[in-house]
Design an enzyme around this catalytic site. Structure first.
Site, PDB file in Angstrom:
ATOM      1  N   GLU A  33       0.850  -1.187   0.000  1.00 58.84           N
ATOM      2  CA  GLU A  33       0.000   0.000   0.000  1.00 58.84           C
ATOM      3  C   GLU A  33       0.892   1.244   0.000  1.00 58.84           C
ATOM      4  O   GLU A  33       1.792   1.371   0.834  1.00 58.84           O
ATOM      5  CB  GLU A  33      -0.907   0.000   1.225  1.00 58.84           C
ATOM      6  CG  GLU A  33      -1.640   1.297   1.516  1.00 58.84           C
ATOM      7  CD  GLU A  33      -2.472   1.821   0.348  1.00 58.84           C
ATOM      8  OE1 GLU A  33      -2.479   3.047   0.142  1.00 58.84           O
ATOM      9  OE2 GLU A  33      -3.100   1.007  -0.348  1.00 58.84           O
ATOM     10  N   ARG A 105     -17.458   3.101   4.456  1.00 58.89           N
ATOM     11  CA  ARG A 105     -16.319   2.484   3.765  1.00 58.89           C
ATOM     12  C   ARG A 105     -15.166   2.207   4.722  1.00 58.89           C
ATOM     13  O   ARG A 105     -14.518   1.152   4.642  1.00 58.89           O
ATOM     14  CB  ARG A 105     -15.838   3.387   2.624  1.00 58.89           C
ATOM     15  CG  ARG A 105     -14.700   2.782   1.811  1.00 58.89           C
ATOM     16  CD  ARG A 105     -14.264   3.724   0.682  1.00 58.89           C
ATOM     17  NE  ARG A 105     -13.292   3.103  -0.190  1.00 58.89           N
ATOM     18  CZ  ARG A 105     -11.986   3.070   0.034  1.00 58.89           C
ATOM     19  NH1 ARG A 105     -11.496   3.656   1.116  1.00 58.89           N
ATOM     20  NH2 ARG A 105     -11.165   2.475  -0.811  1.00 58.89           N
ATOM     21  N   TYR A 208     -28.859   7.442   2.571  1.00 55.17           N
ATOM     22  CA  TYR A 208     -29.131   6.266   3.407  1.00 55.17           C
ATOM     23  C   TYR A 208     -28.336   6.388   4.706  1.00 55.17           C
ATOM     24  O   TYR A 208     -27.312   7.084   4.768  1.00 55.17           O
ATOM     25  CB  TYR A 208     -28.811   4.956   2.687  1.00 55.17           C
ATOM     26  CG  TYR A 208     -27.439   4.849   2.062  1.00 55.17           C
ATOM     27  CD1 TYR A 208     -26.329   4.425   2.795  1.00 55.17           C
ATOM     28  CD2 TYR A 208     -27.254   5.153   0.714  1.00 55.17           C
ATOM     29  CE1 TYR A 208     -25.084   4.300   2.209  1.00 55.17           C
ATOM     30  CE2 TYR A 208     -26.017   5.047   0.119  1.00 55.17           C
ATOM     31  CZ  TYR A 208     -24.925   4.605   0.868  1.00 55.17           C
ATOM     32  OH  TYR A 208     -23.685   4.505   0.285  1.00 55.17           O
ATOM     33  N   ASP A 286     -11.840  -1.994  -9.714  1.00 52.76           N
ATOM     34  CA  ASP A 286     -11.877  -0.828 -10.592  1.00 52.76           C
ATOM     35  C   ASP A 286     -10.721  -0.795 -11.584  1.00 52.76           C
ATOM     36  O   ASP A 286     -10.823  -0.154 -12.638  1.00 52.76           O
ATOM     37  CB  ASP A 286     -11.861   0.460  -9.769  1.00 52.76           C
ATOM     38  CG  ASP A 286     -13.211   0.788  -9.166  1.00 52.76           C
ATOM     39  OD1 ASP A 286     -14.195   0.108  -9.510  1.00 52.76           O
ATOM     40  OD2 ASP A 286     -13.295   1.728  -8.351  1.00 52.76           O
TER      41      ASP A 286
END
Length: 391
Positions: A33, A105, A208, A286
């Site tokens: 990362e 998330r 939401y 993605d």
């Protein structure tokens, strides 16, 4: 021989899920990362039953409830003027085993990060990959000049993946003519456990609840001619959001008025990559198939990818596993992305006969034959990439 070691690039949802799924099958995994640490970024996600199937198979559903994920009851379509209900899609029909969740998330990232660590994944932060080279073995180079090799390198670094460009002759994404603001606000309006889509001419608002109903996630989409940059972390003035949605009334107006910070995201169209793999290198999430947010499937598709890739990696040599992975996934993600791209037009109808007729049809369908509305999504939500192994 099956694959024994792998490197995963990117500690997002797809990368962490892939690392957890691969390690669960006995593959030694290193996760790279580029940032110094995982921080709370982004906002809300919708985990539909197809994505939840993967989290269940990884033994992580209980972690969602521990993190106060909200179980969705319905998707409600509303008119923009006063917020009157147009149609209601009941998410509880036939969903006893695989419910629908609204989750922050950052909470899902934490859950997957913990799963990867428990699976003995070696996680390295501050490790920026600058080049990936397919081969036997595949190889990558870090910003510090060091080289790493593995039987399998999985690039889950997202929309701007350099490996995607390496494997495909892609042009820059085409601006869709739409932008999206994202924001999270306190739930001071009593928002129910539902996803609301408030539909107006040339724009719509999705809302939401998150974190036990304490917060509300907002995504506000507007059609516009002016180009906007791609990337959902670009700060914008909330006054611009309020101006764009000044015609919205009811609860939508109250929620938009409460926004103190927001980001602006230019929505761009990208084709599904023609090539997902080459000589030990694979794309995931993605990086392979960016999608517009109008079906809430970006995270769910990444979870599906992770499970399917890990399944074949544990059973087949790399030169067989990767073609099998792409052939299994390509038609599925193409259909989802095409459907998502078409949804905005349905939400953005201008006043007139077409809009009135469309809303009347939705109202009748959700009232007279409510089951037909949710069953229209069976192909999406009931798809279970873990089913064969459960059987």
């Amino acid at each position: 021989m099956s694959i024994s070691n792998a490197i995963v690039i990117g500690a997002g949802i797809g990368g962490l899920a892939a690392a957890a799924a691969l390690s669960r099958r006995g593959i030694a995994v290193t996760l790279l990362e580029k940032t110094a640490k995982i921080t709370e970024v982004g906002a809300g996600l919708q985990i539909s039953p197809n994505g939840l199937a993967v989290l269940q198979a990884l033994g992580l559903e209980a972690k969602l409830t521990e993190r106060a994920a909200v179980r969705g009851q319905a998707v409600v379509l509303l008119d923009y003027k006063a917020g009157h209900q147009v149609a209601r899609i009941d998410l509880l029909r036939g969903a006893a085993d695989r419910p629908y969740y609204f989750v922050h998330r950052a909470d899902l990232i934490d859950i997957l990060y913990d799963a990867a660590r428990r699976g003995n994944v070696s996680i390295e932060f501050g490790a920026e990959v600058v080049e990936v080279s397919p081969g036997s073995p595949a190889q990558l180079r870090l910003a510090d000049g060091s080289l790493r090799r593995a039987e399998l390198i999985v690039d889950a670094s997202g929309l701007h993946s350099k490996t995607r460009s390496l494997l495909n002759c892609d042009s820059v994404g085409q601006f869709s003519g739409q932008v999206a603001w994202r924001a999270v606000i306190a739930n001071d309006v009593g928002h129910p456990q539902e996803a609301h889509v408030t539909m107006g001419p040339g724009r719509h608002l999705v809302s939401y609840p998150l974190r036990g109903g304490r917060l509300i996630n907002l995504v506000a989409v507007e059609e516009r001619v002016a180009w906007a940059p791609e990337g959902w972390s670009i700060a914008d003035d909330p006054a611009n959001l309020r101006e764009a949605f000044s015609s919205f009334g009811g609860q939508a107006s109250d929620m938009i008025s409460a926004v103190e910070r927001c980001t602006l995201w230019g929505l761009h169209l990208h084709p599904v990559a023609d090539v997902w793999h080459k000589n030990g290198v694979a794309l995931l999430g993605d990086a392979a198939h960016p999608t517009l947010p109008f079906l809430a499937q970006g995270a769910n598709l990444a979870l599906e990818d992770a499970w399917v890739l890990a399944k074949f990696a544990a059973r087949l040599p790399v030169d067989q596993a990767l073609p099998k992975y792409q052939s299994t996934r390509h038609a599925r993600v193409t259909r989802v992305i095409k459907t998502a791209a078409g949804n905005a037009k349905r939400y953005h109808l201008s006043p007139g006969f077409t809009r009135s007729a469309a809303h009347l049809g939705l109202r009748i369908a959700s009232t007279v034959v409510p089951g037909t509305m949710i069953s229209a999504f069976n192909w999406l939500y009931l798809h279970d990439v873990t089913a064969a192994e459960k059987a």
